[in-house]
Design a protein around this motif. Structure first.
Motif, PDB file in Angstrom:
ATOM      1  N   GLY A  17       0.806  -1.217   0.000  1.00 12.87           N
ATOM      2  CA  GLY A  17       0.000   0.000   0.000  1.00 12.87           C
ATOM      3  C   GLY A  17       0.838   1.265   0.000  1.00 12.87           C
ATOM      4  O   GLY A  17       0.609   2.188  -0.798  1.00 12.87           O
ATOM      5  N   MET A  18       1.848   1.299   0.859  1.00 13.93           N
ATOM      6  CA  MET A  18       2.661   2.508   0.999  1.00 13.93           C
ATOM      7  C   MET A  18       3.538   2.770  -0.223  1.00 13.93           C
ATOM      8  O   MET A  18       3.664   3.911  -0.678  1.00 13.93           O
ATOM      9  CB  MET A  18       3.526   2.405   2.258  1.00 13.93           C
ATOM     10  CG  MET A  18       2.736   2.499   3.544  1.00 13.93           C
ATOM     11  SD  MET A  18       3.807   2.438   4.994  1.00 13.93           S
ATOM     12  CE  MET A  18       2.584   2.617   6.304  1.00 13.93           C
ATOM     13  N   ASN A  19       4.153   1.722  -0.764  1.00 13.34           N
ATOM     14  CA  ASN A  19       5.035   1.916  -1.921  1.00 13.34           C
ATOM     15  C   ASN A  19       4.257   2.222  -3.192  1.00 13.34           C
ATOM     16  O   ASN A  19       4.754   2.933  -4.069  1.00 13.34           O
ATOM     17  CB  ASN A  19       5.937   0.695  -2.108  1.00 13.34           C
ATOM     18  CG  ASN A  19       7.075   0.655  -1.106  1.00 13.34           C
ATOM     19  OD1 ASN A  19       8.009   1.440  -1.182  1.00 13.34           O
ATOM     20  ND2 ASN A  19       6.981  -0.248  -0.140  1.00 13.34           N
ATOM     21  N   VAL A  20       3.024   1.703  -3.313  1.00  8.09           N
ATOM     22  CA  VAL A  20       2.158   2.098  -4.430  1.00  8.09           C
ATOM     23  C   VAL A  20       1.851   3.596  -4.340  1.00  8.09           C
ATOM     24  O   VAL A  20       1.899   4.322  -5.345  1.00  8.09           O
ATOM     25  CB  VAL A  20       0.856   1.264  -4.446  1.00  8.09           C
ATOM     26  CG1 VAL A  20      -0.176   1.904  -5.375  1.00  8.09           C
ATOM     27  CG2 VAL A  20       1.144  -0.154  -4.910  1.00  8.09           C
ATOM     28  N   CYS A  21       1.568   4.084  -3.135  1.00 10.41           N
ATOM     29  CA  CYS A  21       1.312   5.517  -2.930  1.00 10.41           C
ATOM     30  C   CYS A  21       2.537   6.353  -3.297  1.00 10.41           C
ATOM     31  O   CYS A  21       2.414   7.403  -3.937  1.00 10.41           O
ATOM     32  CB  CYS A  21       0.916   5.783  -1.485  1.00 10.41           C
ATOM     33  SG  CYS A  21      -0.734   5.210  -1.055  1.00 10.41           S
ATOM     34  N   VAL A  22       3.715   5.890  -2.897  1.00 16.11           N
ATOM     35  CA  VAL A  22       4.958   6.612  -3.219  1.00 16.11           C
ATOM     36  C   VAL A  22       5.146   6.707  -4.727  1.00 16.11           C
ATOM     37  O   VAL A  22       5.449   7.778  -5.272  1.00 16.11           O
ATOM     38  CB  VAL A  22       6.173   5.914  -2.566  1.00 16.11           C
ATOM     39  CG1 VAL A  22       7.479   6.477  -3.118  1.00 16.11           C
ATOM     40  CG2 VAL A  22       6.144   6.090  -1.056  1.00 16.11           C
ATOM     41  N   LEU A  23       4.949   5.591  -5.426  1.00 15.29           N
ATOM     42  CA  LEU A  23       5.124   5.587  -6.879  1.00 15.29           C
ATOM     43  C   LEU A  23       4.090   6.477  -7.559  1.00 15.29           C
ATOM     44  O   LEU A  23       4.394   7.138  -8.559  1.00 15.29           O
ATOM     45  CB  LEU A  23       5.031   4.155  -7.410  1.00 15.29           C
ATOM     46  CG  LEU A  23       6.219   3.259  -7.064  1.00 15.29           C
ATOM     47  CD1 LEU A  23       5.938   1.817  -7.465  1.00 15.29           C
ATOM     48  CD2 LEU A  23       7.486   3.744  -7.760  1.00 15.29           C
ATOM     49  N   MET A  24       2.862   6.502  -7.023  1.00 16.41           N
ATOM     50  CA  MET A  24       1.829   7.383  -7.579  1.00 16.41           C
ATOM     51  C   MET A  24       2.216   8.849  -7.410  1.00 16.41           C
ATOM     52  O   MET A  24       2.042   9.658  -8.327  1.00 16.41           O
ATOM     53  CB  MET A  24       0.487   7.109  -6.901  1.00 16.41           C
ATOM     54  CG  MET A  24      -0.157   5.787  -7.310  1.00 16.41           C
ATOM     55  SD  MET A  24      -1.691   5.459  -6.418  1.00 16.41           S
ATOM     56  CE  MET A  24      -2.737   6.763  -7.068  1.00 16.41           C
ATOM     57  N   VAL A  25       2.773   9.199  -6.250  1.00 18.87           N
ATOM     58  CA  VAL A  25       3.197  10.582  -6.012  1.00 18.87           C
ATOM     59  C   VAL A  25       4.306  10.981  -6.977  1.00 18.87           C
ATOM     60  O   VAL A  25       4.264  12.051  -7.600  1.00 18.87           O
ATOM     61  CB  VAL A  25       3.666  10.770  -4.551  1.00 18.87           C
ATOM     62  CG1 VAL A  25       4.326  12.138  -4.364  1.00 18.87           C
ATOM     63  CG2 VAL A  25       2.497  10.631  -3.594  1.00 18.87           C
ATOM     64  N   PHE A  26       5.310  10.105  -7.133  1.00 13.38           N
ATOM     65  CA  PHE A  26       6.439  10.424  -8.007  1.00 13.38           C
ATOM     66  C   PHE A  26       6.028  10.454  -9.480  1.00 13.38           C
ATOM     67  O   PHE A  26       6.535  11.273 -10.256  1.00 13.38           O
ATOM     68  CB  PHE A  26       7.562   9.401  -7.816  1.00 13.38           C
ATOM     69  CG  PHE A  26       8.387   9.627  -6.578  1.00 13.38           C
ATOM     70  CD1 PHE A  26       8.820  10.892  -6.232  1.00 13.38           C
ATOM     71  CD2 PHE A  26       8.743   8.569  -5.755  1.00 13.38           C
ATOM     72  CE1 PHE A  26       9.589  11.108  -5.087  1.00 13.38           C
ATOM     73  CE2 PHE A  26       9.510   8.765  -4.613  1.00 13.38           C
ATOM     74  CZ  PHE A  26       9.929  10.042  -4.279  1.00 13.38           C
ATOM     75  N   CYS A  27       5.113   9.563  -9.873  1.00 16.68           N
ATOM     76  CA  CYS A  27       4.781   9.424 -11.299  1.00 16.68           C
ATOM     77  C   CYS A  27       3.678  10.377 -11.760  1.00 16.68           C
ATOM     78  O   CYS A  27       3.643  10.758 -12.933  1.00 16.68           O
ATOM     79  CB  CYS A  27       4.356   7.990 -11.597  1.00 16.68           C
ATOM     80  SG  CYS A  27       5.668   6.767 -11.373  1.00 16.68           S
ATOM     81  N   LEU A  28       2.768  10.778 -10.860  1.00 18.49           N
ATOM     82  CA  LEU A  28       1.585  11.521 -11.282  1.00 18.49           C
ATOM     83  C   LEU A  28       1.612  13.006 -10.944  1.00 18.49           C
ATOM     84  O   LEU A  28       0.725  13.728 -11.379  1.00 18.49           O
ATOM     85  CB  LEU A  28       0.330  10.882 -10.663  1.00 18.49           C
ATOM     86  CG  LEU A  28       0.071   9.423 -11.046  1.00 18.49           C
ATOM     87  CD1 LEU A  28      -1.206   8.919 -10.375  1.00 18.49           C
ATOM     88  CD2 LEU A  28      -0.038   9.248 -12.551  1.00 18.49           C
TER      89      LEU A  28
END
Length: 277
Positions: A10-21
């Motif tokens: 959950g947390m790493n998906v959120c991190v990747l969403m922040v960096f990518c979007l």
């Protein structure tokens, strides 16, 4: 392991969403940090297999192919994580110490190419795990064990030595040198820093905190691995040493897994821009 896996995914998906979007293009440091998050996510998605193995009292319930592939995620994560931190340390070192003379190295295209090469390098170093990991039936315990099956002790020592050297000793020396120079640079007076150095201070603080978390979570595991290699080479002997290594190995492995949960928390706590994005 299941709890760590759920939190980590959950947390790493959120991190990747922040960096990518987020609207602005990622900086070089953010490219490396997003790849570090991807490595953590890759590990977390494979961790439930190990949890199922433990729940089944270490009687492997899956196919032979999964026995070879799921430890690959752990080794690849170990190699990729520490080498992404090497890239991050070098980037911060250049940004603070040589901000004008190495601009080409700090371009986003170079960072993306470096990440692709590093993923390939991590996969290459993890090949022995795939080659030697097999399902072996143990008639004494009536269980199918997913284990590393080396042909002889020399082969085992060779690959353990390779893992210790390339997975810990070499990268930790590079990280230590860069970190020492970075901290020395940050302790200089503000008036002596150029504007570019002042701009680079905030992401550098985040990087230093992530490096510290990595050291706390990973160094004990690597120390136990090195001691285990010395025990296999009969340099270290004695029942107490073997018993202590058996106790420490799983505890420090859980600490390694928790690092993948800890990093996203650090991004939120330390980095104001990350919270804003």
């Amino acid at each position: 392991m299941l709890l760590i896996s759920v939190l980590g995914i959950g947390m790493n998906v959120c991190v990747l969403m922040v960096f990518c979007l987020h609207k602005k293009a990622c900086t070089v440091a953010e490219i490396y940090l997003s790849n570090l998050a991807a490595a953590d996510l890759f590990l977390m998605t494979c961790l439930p297999l190990w949890a199922a193995y433990a729940i089944n009292r270490y009687d492997w319930p899956f196919s032979h192919h999964l026995c070879s592939l799921f430890p690959l995620s752990i080794n690849k994560n170990a190699y990729c994580s520490i080498y992404f931190l090497v890239l991050i340390s070098i980037d911060r070192y250049i940004a603070l110490v040589h901000p004008l003379s190495h601009k080409g190295i700090r371009r986003r295209k170079f960072a993306k190419l470096a990440c692709v090469l590093l993923w390939g390098f991590g996969l290459l170093l993890s090949v022995p795990t795939v080659v030697y990991r097999i399902v072996l039936y143990n008639s004494q315990f009536n269980k199918s064990l997913c284990i590393l099956n080396y042909r002889d002790i020399k082969e085992q020592l060779l690959f353990n030595g390779m893992q210790n050297t390339f997975g810990f000793i070499i990268p930790i020396c590079i990280i230590s040198y860069c970190t020492f120079i970075i901290i020395h640079s940050l302790t200089n007076r503000l008036s002596e820093r150029s504007n570019s150095q002042k701009t680079e201070q905030k992401p550098t603080t985040l990087v230093l905190v992530v490096l510290l978390a990595f050291v706390i979570c990973w160094v004990p595991h690597h120390v136990v691995t090195i001691l285990e290699t010395l025990r296999q080479a009969n340099v270290l002997r004695g029942c107490s040493i073997i018993a202590n290594l058996e106790i420490c190995r799983p505890i420090f492995m859980y600490l390694v897994f928790f690092n993948s949960v800890f990093n996203p928390i650090l991004y939120v706590i330390v980095d104001k821009n990350f919270r804003k994005n």
